[in-house]
Design an enzyme around this catalytic site. Structure first.
Site, short mmCIF file in Angstrom:
data_model
loop_
_atom_site.label_atom_id
_atom_site.label_comp_id
_atom_site.label_asym_id
_atom_site.label_seq_id
_atom_site.Cartn_x
_atom_site.Cartn_y
_atom_site.Cartn_z
N GLU A 1 35.42 -0.10 115.90
CA GLU A 1 36.63 -0.61 116.53
C GLU A 1 37.83 0.33 116.37
O GLU A 1 38.77 0.28 117.14
CB GLU A 1 36.97 -1.98 115.92
CG GLU A 1 36.64 -3.13 116.83
CD GLU A 1 35.64 -4.12 116.22
OE1 GLU A 1 35.73 -4.39 115.01
OE2 GLU A 1 34.78 -4.61 116.94
N HIS B 1 27.72 -6.15 119.87
CA HIS B 1 28.90 -5.33 119.60
C HIS B 1 29.23 -4.63 120.91
O HIS B 1 28.34 -4.08 121.55
CB HIS B 1 28.59 -4.33 118.49
CG HIS B 1 29.80 -3.65 117.93
ND1 HIS B 1 30.50 -2.71 118.63
CD2 HIS B 1 30.44 -3.79 116.75
CE1 HIS B 1 31.52 -2.29 117.89
NE2 HIS B 1 31.51 -2.93 116.74
N HIS C 1 23.48 -6.42 117.65
CA HIS C 1 23.96 -5.92 116.37
C HIS C 1 23.43 -6.71 115.17
O HIS C 1 23.07 -6.14 114.16
CB HIS C 1 25.49 -5.95 116.40
CG HIS C 1 26.13 -5.34 115.21
ND1 HIS C 1 25.71 -4.16 114.66
CD2 HIS C 1 27.17 -5.75 114.45
CE1 HIS C 1 26.47 -3.87 113.61
NE2 HIS C 1 27.35 -4.83 113.45
N ARG D 1 28.20 -14.35 112.99
CA ARG D 1 28.45 -13.81 111.65
C ARG D 1 29.79 -13.08 111.62
O ARG D 1 30.13 -12.36 112.55
CB ARG D 1 27.35 -12.81 111.31
CG ARG D 1 27.64 -12.00 110.09
CD ARG D 1 26.85 -10.71 110.08
NE ARG D 1 27.35 -9.77 111.07
CZ ARG D 1 27.64 -8.50 110.81
NH1 ARG D 1 27.49 -8.02 109.61
NH2 ARG D 1 28.06 -7.69 111.76
N GLU E 1 18.78 -10.77 106.08
CA GLU E 1 18.86 -10.99 107.53
C GLU E 1 17.58 -11.63 108.07
O GLU E 1 17.60 -12.29 109.11
CB GLU E 1 19.15 -9.66 108.24
CG GLU E 1 19.71 -9.85 109.64
CD GLU E 1 20.22 -8.57 110.27
OE1 GLU E 1 20.64 -7.64 109.54
OE2 GLU E 1 20.21 -8.50 111.52
N SER F 1 27.39 -10.30 105.98
CA SER F 1 25.93 -10.19 105.84
C SER F 1 25.57 -9.42 104.60
O SER F 1 24.58 -9.73 103.93
CB SER F 1 25.30 -9.58 107.08
OG SER F 1 26.12 -8.58 107.58
N LEU F 2 26.36 -8.40 104.26
CA LEU F 2 26.08 -7.72 102.99
C LEU F 2 26.26 -8.69 101.83
O LEU F 2 25.56 -8.64 100.83
CB LEU F 2 27.02 -6.52 102.81
CG LEU F 2 26.72 -5.30 103.69
CD1 LEU F 2 27.72 -4.19 103.40
CD2 LEU F 2 25.30 -4.79 103.48
N PHE G 1 39.46 -7.47 108.02
CA PHE G 1 38.28 -7.43 108.86
C PHE G 1 38.41 -8.53 109.89
O PHE G 1 39.06 -9.55 109.60
CB PHE G 1 37.05 -7.69 107.98
CG PHE G 1 36.01 -6.60 108.04
CD1 PHE G 1 36.36 -5.28 108.19
CD2 PHE G 1 34.67 -6.92 107.92
CE1 PHE G 1 35.38 -4.29 108.24
CE2 PHE G 1 33.69 -5.93 107.96
CZ PHE G 1 34.06 -4.62 108.12
N GLY H 1 15.52 -3.64 101.39
CA GLY H 1 16.94 -3.54 101.70
C GLY H 1 17.72 -4.18 100.56
O GLY H 1 17.19 -4.42 99.48
N GLY H 2 18.98 -4.45 100.82
CA GLY H 2 19.81 -5.04 99.77
C GLY H 2 19.22 -6.34 99.26
O GLY H 2 19.18 -6.58 98.03
N ALA H 3 18.73 -7.17 100.14
CA ALA H 3 18.21 -8.48 99.72
C ALA H 3 16.99 -8.31 98.83
O ALA H 3 16.89 -8.90 97.75
CB ALA H 3 17.88 -9.33 100.94
N GLY H 4 16.05 -7.50 99.26
CA GLY H 4 14.81 -7.31 98.51
C GLY H 4 15.07 -6.68 97.14
O GLY H 4 14.52 -7.11 96.13
N ASP I 1 9.58 -8.16 111.34
CA ASP I 1 8.19 -8.36 110.91
C ASP I 1 8.01 -9.60 110.05
O ASP I 1 7.11 -10.42 110.28
CB ASP I 1 7.68 -7.15 110.11
CG ASP I 1 7.70 -5.86 110.91
OD1 ASP I 1 7.99 -5.93 112.12
OD2 ASP I 1 7.42 -4.81 110.33
#
Ligand SMILES: Cc1cc2nc3c(=O)[nH]c(=O)nc-3n(C[C@H](O)[C@H](O)[C@H](O)COP(=O)(O)OP(=O)(O)OC[C@H]3O[C@@H](n4cnc5c(N)ncnc54)[C@H](O)[C@@H]3O)c2cc1C
Ligand code: SF4
Ligand code: SF4
Ligand code: FES
Lengths: 290, 563, 336
Positions: B246, B233, B342, B377, B366, B382-383, B117, B12-15, B212
């Site tokens: 929303e 959510h 969520h 959060r 995450e 989180s992004l 936001f 994902g983004g982090a990896g 995991d």
């Protein structure tokens, strides 16, 4: 007598010059089912999508002009060529989605005293017959039902893709071609390659691939042991019939599959002769037990 | 044996950010192991935005404002030094994404566009239409191709290996072949995402967000933190849990119960449907609990009164979503919805560089918990978390790998994992994963969901123990090892059950209501007793042991959280 | 006042026919039939999951986000590539007027198992296309203290392509890809265009070479890829635009680029394409053979070939349109 259905006829390049016979055939066959064509004057080549490779705006303007004429005639624009249908429909769609673009195109046309309003209805052979003429009337006019013929039906791509140029029938499950064929009395055979593209538009940029693609479609139909293939697209017809010998030779396949342009088959079923349908012009001989 | 200097689990983004950062050193071998193709990771689902105080829309915005908003939003459970780093570095990482080609939407002057936001005092969520996570993920993947990152696609990491002090590597299942392998590495970065799927269908998360990496770390004896905090959510679609944003309420949609009443008048008579997320979620839940839900335990988001034209013009994406996923056209009928799990605030305990207590083992995104989100959060954070801490973690792991050697490693774990799989696949009679999974999801949604209380939580702990037992009896019916997705599900199931247990035990222990954690029997926040992080480690009996660590407070003293 | 809400939810007992195949276990693909009660609201993916959970746990397919954003779940339903997760089953049953559907794996890629195909060959083709941004230092500052500026207009040139989720549906639908295994396919060429159209990029030459080498001119413009793309990214349009870019560069002289020039110039001059002469225009002197063959064919049927462009009568006005468009395009006022 019954009323005629009239269309503004946009011929494209397939129905003139060396292919002028198709225009005659079309008029004769349509006469049988009470359709009358009125040639759109001052029409320009749709550009076949190729002009878009130089200028999208030019392509849109040229086709807006073609549509503007049909609008002025107060008739739906009918083109027997699937690619013209595709390119013109696409121009219409893009201007519908983008009013600024529509206005810009009209500025271009204004110099010629034309305006494209966006109301023009665009149609092709399948819808003319299946929707406007109607299967009922077609049935009345069929005097020589072609029963016993095993037929591979082939729409080709440009009346079907993308889905949002679809008219009255389901985009994923169109049946107009089969509906018409059934009325003509033939037996429809499904085959694996019926959704594939013949590659006609590669004839110039990559002829070898065009031949491969055409051969693939033909082979799929041939495997099902059909008597002939019928297509509603004149360009597919050129690939399938005109280029068949070359395509099969180049791909090492050895068979012949007669191919008919849909109006030809309609004509035959309505009692016209193979000569009247000029079948002798075909690249692959058509000798049918008719 | 496959050997890497740095092995990143998760793309994902982090990896991916960690991979790019650690690729800076050309002679180091960096591998990314992922159970789905990189661009399929759940980061792609984020639609709203990524926060950074670029001040492109509101010139007065500063990173300090962002810092405060985040701490307040966290209900003061976030570590303020961590939040400081994240908010201060935010503009840099967002600009780096932009320089790599990420197609952010633009302001009139051509700068990165920002939008307001929830919980943010200034408009600072950088966005790209409604696809910001998707374009960020693809940008990172593209740059990964450019920089020659090695990908192991469709590999499932199974166990984390260490010698008590130093990282050794992982074992993993090659899903396509069904073989288990040991992969040796000086450093391992766990970036495996969240665990929303412990609520099974009641979540907005991807099918594979099964926690995991977090479970691997937990089983390997590492502490996992603040697991009881799960954000809900209010408006997930009934069937799938997919979010209806929303925007639908903002445009004037009504929330109706099964009786057709606009029930928010009971809970937020002034703000009605526009009340804060957690309040709306709780209200929906209350309606259903008190018997006023629809036939399937849902409530309804009604747009019909807006009329076809307005819906088509203003909410086309929401309409498409309802038609495609729920088979409901909101022009004609109300949309059935349920609150949906969520975001997982908790995760693997790390320091500010993503390090766990075992040298060479890192976590980010995450899956990790630095903690920047605390008890709740904020949207768009989180992004940001995955970028900032993905990058920091990658950089630190690079240093580590450069200065350390590989540690000796045997084949024991590979054999054990292989034996476990063989046992699961032997025999035909037994429980089915699907049944246990469904039971777990329903249990968690009902008893460890939006509302919690001691009685429900205690009974949930018992039921989870039963489910664990049943899981031991699960037999995978599909006997072919190649691309055996039933086996993958069974292995994921194991992870989810372990984490569900920690979440529940943590929720039971925390006798207060804070952020996303609402105890009916302890409705107030209690800073005296509970301004602390929950650290769970696996005890000798296999049960979670809890410890509590102080929260780092550097700047902002806890206040009541009101908006 | 308020009325109890009773949603209208239909249900049909349908036959779900699924292609199965496990290499090493089966000799060839075959079909299994499953009876499923399909309800309003059920997607193809939910149906597959229901079958897997309750009837045959070995049924193998991919899915992840189940929300139309990850691209894992593309399969063919009644022949058409779709995302299983965002495709409702009931309307398909109604459309085809049958209580049965057929689900198959995507085409043009090897099957790994049942509905799962190997996408690596496509990813490899993509990787060769340099599918990433190389910083154009005129636009992208070295320092992270600054953003690069890009107007909305500049963004809109490629933004629509960034919706692509690499699901492979277009690749499955592409007959050129079936016929020519070396052809890069729609999504890869579209991606190449996405970067080359980005003003922040500085790598156009090599990427263009890669695109030309991998089949920029092998697309038949059948537009199937546009039809099936679940994200409406219109790959065939991007391919046309990449072709334009290649022609504008003036480096790659190919039969395709010659055709495009010929069509465009002919329509300006004659309102129509000079078809009789096209073989020579596109293929050079060796094209005469084709022209002679065509002539002979006509003579055989008693038609005297003429080398004249057949005229629609719009010839004068076409030129006017061209001039006006050129004027607009040179001012950059194109509203495309
Ligand atoms: C619907 C939705 C909308 C959201 N919107 C926003 C938003 O607008 N703004 C915002 O800031 N945040 C948003 N979020 C949250 C945010 O998207 C996530 O928190 C974030 O993307 C997580 O990124 P990650 O890199 O940690 O993990 P993920 O992107 O989840 O990636 C996890 C990776 O780990 C791999 N993996 C997992 N387990 C294994 C294993 N056993 N073996 C090998 N690989 C494994 C997976 O293959 C995957 O590649 C949203 C979340 C959801 C669900
Ligand atoms: S338009 Fe071109 S790329 Fe698209 S499907 Fe047809 S041949 Fe393939
Ligand atoms: S272009 Fe469309 S169909 Fe093709 S891979 Fe991308 S999203 Fe899928
Ligand atoms: S499961 Fe992700 S697109 Fe369908």
């Amino acid at each position: 007598m019954s009323d005629k259905i009239r269309y503004g006829f946009y011929s494209g390049c397939c129905f003139q010059g060396a292919d002028a016979r198709f225009y005659e055939i079309l008029q004769d066959v349509f006469a049988k089912i009470d359709v009358e064509l009125e040639l759109i004057q001052d029409a320009v080549c749709c550009g076949s999508g190729v002009i878009e490779e130089r200028s999208e705006l030019t392509s849109l303007a040229v086709n807006a002009k073609n549509m503007a004429h049909a609008e002025k005639m107060g008739l739906p624009l009918y083109t027997p060529c699937s690619t013209c249908f595709n390119v013109i429909s696409n121009a219409q769609k893009r201007m519908r989605e983008n009013p600024a673009l529509h206005a810009q195109v009209n500025e271009i046309l204004a110099e010629q005293g034309l305006e494209y309003k966006g109301t023009c209805k665009i149609t092709h052979t399948l819808w003319v017959i299946a929707q406007d003429v109607g299967l009922e009337k077609l049935k009345e006019r069929v005097t020589n039902p072609l029963s016993g013929l095993r037929v591979a039906s082939y729409y080709g791509c440009h009346t079907r893709n993308p889905a949002d140029i679809q008219g009255f029938e389901s985009a994923d499950n169109p049946t107009s071609l089969e509906d018409i064929l059934r009325v003509l009395g033939v037996q429809i055979v499904e085959y694996e390659t019926q959704e594939d593209c013949c590659g006609y538009h590669l004839a110039w940029p990559n002829n070898q691939l065009n031949m491969q693609m055409t051969a693939n479609v033909l082979e799929g139909a041939h495997k099902k042991d059909v008597d002939l293939m019928v297509t509603s697209c004149p360009l597919c017809f050129k690939s399938m019939d005109g280029s068949q010998a070359k395509a099969l030779a180049q791909t090492g396949k050895n068979f012949q599959l007669p191919v008919l342009f849909l109006p030809e088959l309609v004509g035959l079923a309505c009692g016209m002769s193979p000569d009247e349908m000029k079948l002798q012009f075909h690249g692959v001989p058509v000798s049918l037990r008719l | 044996m496959m050997t890497y200097d740095i092995l990143i689990v998760g793309s994902g983004g982090a990896g991916l950010y960690a991979a790019l950062e650690s690729r800076m050193e050309e002679e180091l071998q960096v591998g990314v192991l992922t159970k789905v193709y990189p661009t399929r990771s759940h980061t792609g689902a984020a639609q709203g935005g990524v926060n950074a105080a670029l001040a492109n829309l509101d010139e007065t915005d500063t990173w300090q404002d962002h810092w405060f908003d985040t701490v307040k939003g966290s209900d003061y459970l976030a570590d303020q030094d961590a939040v400081e780093i994240m908010t201060r570095e935010a503009p840099m990482v967002v600009r780096e994404m932009e320089h790599w080609g990420c197609p952010f939407s633009r302001t009139d002057e051509g700068k990165i566009a920002q939008r307001p936001f929830g919980g943010a005092s200034k408009p600072r969520a950088c966005y790209s239409a409604d696809k910001v996570g998707h374009v960020m993920l693809h940008t990172l993947y593209e740059q990964g191709i450019r920089h020659g990152v090695n990908f192991f696609n469709e590999w499932l990491a199974l166990s984390l290996l260490h010698d008590g002090k130093r990282c050794q590597g992982v074992t993993a299942l090659n899903i396509q072949t069904g073989r288990v392998h040991t992969i040796r590495a000086k450093a391992v970065i766990l970036a495996t995402g969240g665990h929303g799927r412990i609520y099974w269908t009641r979540t907005s998360n991807a099918l594979g967000n099964t926690g995991d990496g977090t479970a691997m770390a937990y089983r390997a004896g590492l502490p996992i933190k603040d697991m009881e905090f799960i954000q809900f959510h209010p408006t997930g679609l009934r069937r799938t849990g997919i979010l209806v944003s929303e925007g639908a309420r903002g445009e004037g949609g009504y929330l109706l119960n099964g009786l057709g009443e606009r029930f928010m008048s009971r809970y937020a008579p002034e703000k009605m449907e526009l009340g804060p997320r957690d309040l709306v979620s709780r209200s929906c839940e209350t309606e259903v609990r008190e018997g006023r839900g629809g036939p399937d335990g849902e409530v309804f988001l009604d747009l019909t009164h807006l009329g076809a034209d307005r819906i088509k013009e203003r909410l086309p994406q929401i309409r498409e979503l309802c038609i495609e996923f729920e088979g409901v056209d909101p022009i004609n009928e109300p949309i059935p919805i349920k609150p949906t799990a969520h975001y997982s605030m908790g995760g693997i305990h790390t320091d500010l560089n993503g390090q766990t207590p075992i040298e060479g083992i890192y976590a980010a995104g995450e899956a990790g918990c630095v903690s920047v989100h605390g008890a709740n959060r904020l949207g768009g954070n989180s992004l940001l978390d995955i970028l900032v801490f993905g990058k920091r973690t990658g950089r630190h792991a690079l240093e580590f790998a450069r200065n350390n050697d590989l540690v000796p490693l045997g084949m024991d774990q590979e054999k054990a994992d292989e034996a476990m799989i063989a046992a699961m696949m032997a025999g035909t009679s037994g429980d089915s994963v699907a049944d246990i999974r469904r039971a777990m999801g329903e249990l968690m949604a009902e008893k460890v969901g939006v509302y919690r209380n001691a009685k429900d939580l205690e009974s949930a702990v018992d039921t989870l123990a039963e489910l664990q037992e049943r899981l031991g009896r699960v037999r995978v019916q599909d006997k072919n090892r190649a691309f055996n997705t039933e086996l993958v599900s069974a292995l994921e199931m194991k992870n989810m059950l372990d984490l569900a247990e920690v979440v529940t035990v943590g929720a039971l222990a925390r006798q207060e209501s804070r952020g996303a954690h609402t105890r009916e029997d302890h409705p107030e926040r209690n800073d005296q007793a509970w301004l602390a992080h929950t650290l769970a480690t696996r005890g000798g009996d296999g049960k979670p042991k809890l410890e509590f660590n102080p929260v780092t407070i550097t700047q902002f003293e806890p206040q009541a959280r009101t908006y | 006042m308020s009325e109890t809400i009773t949603p209208d939810r239909k249900s049909i007992l349908a036959n779900i026919r699924i292609q199965r195949f496990t290499p090493g276990q089966h000799k060839s693909a075959f079909y299994d039939n499953f009876k499923v009660s399909v309800e309003t609201g059920m997607t193809v993916l939910e149906t597959l999951r229901l079958i897997k959970n309750t009837q045959d746990s070995s049924l193998t397919f991919r899915a992840f986000c189940r929300s139309k954003i990850c691209g894992s779940c593309a399969v063919r339903v009644n022949g058409k590539p779709v995302l299983a997760c965002s495709t409702q089953l009931m309307p398909i049953l109604e459309d085809f007027k049958k209580e049965s559907v057929t689900i198959q794996p995507l085409r043009n890629m090897p099957v790994l198992r049942d509905l799962v195909v190997d996408i690596d060959p496509v990813i490899e083709k993509l990787s060769k296309m340099h599918p990433y941004l190389m910083e154009n230092r005129d636009r992208i500052p070295e320092s992270l203290e600054q953003e690069s500026l890009m107007s909305r207009q500049e963004l809109s040139r490629f933004d629509y392509i960034t919706d692509c989720i690499l699901c492979g549906s277009c690749y499955s639908a592409c007959s050129a890809a079936s016929a020519d295994p070396k052809y890069a396919g729609p999504l890869t060429l579209a991606k190449a265009y996405r970067f080359s159209a980005d003003v922040r990029d500085d790598f156009k030459g090599e990427r263009m070479q890669a695109a030309v080498d991998q089949g920029l001119w092998s697309c038949a413009q059948c537009r199937k890829c546009i039809n099936v793309c679940p994200k409406d990214t219109r790959p065939a349009v991007s391919i046309q635009r990449m072709r334009k870019m290649s022609i504008d560069d003036g480096i790659h002289d190919t039969p395709g680029s010659r055709r495009a020039k010929a069509y465009t110039e002919d329509v300006a001059k004659y309102g129509q394409v000079n078809k009789p002469m096209l073989p020579v225009i596109v293929n050079g002197p060796k094209g005469w053979a084709a022209i002679e063959a065509a002539d002979n064919y006509l003579r055989k049927h008693g038609i005297e070939p003429e080398r004249q462009v057949c005229l629609l009568d719009g010839q004068n006005s076409a030129e006017q349109i061209y001039d006006k468009v050129k004027e607009i395009e040179s001012k950059g006022e194109n509203k495309i």
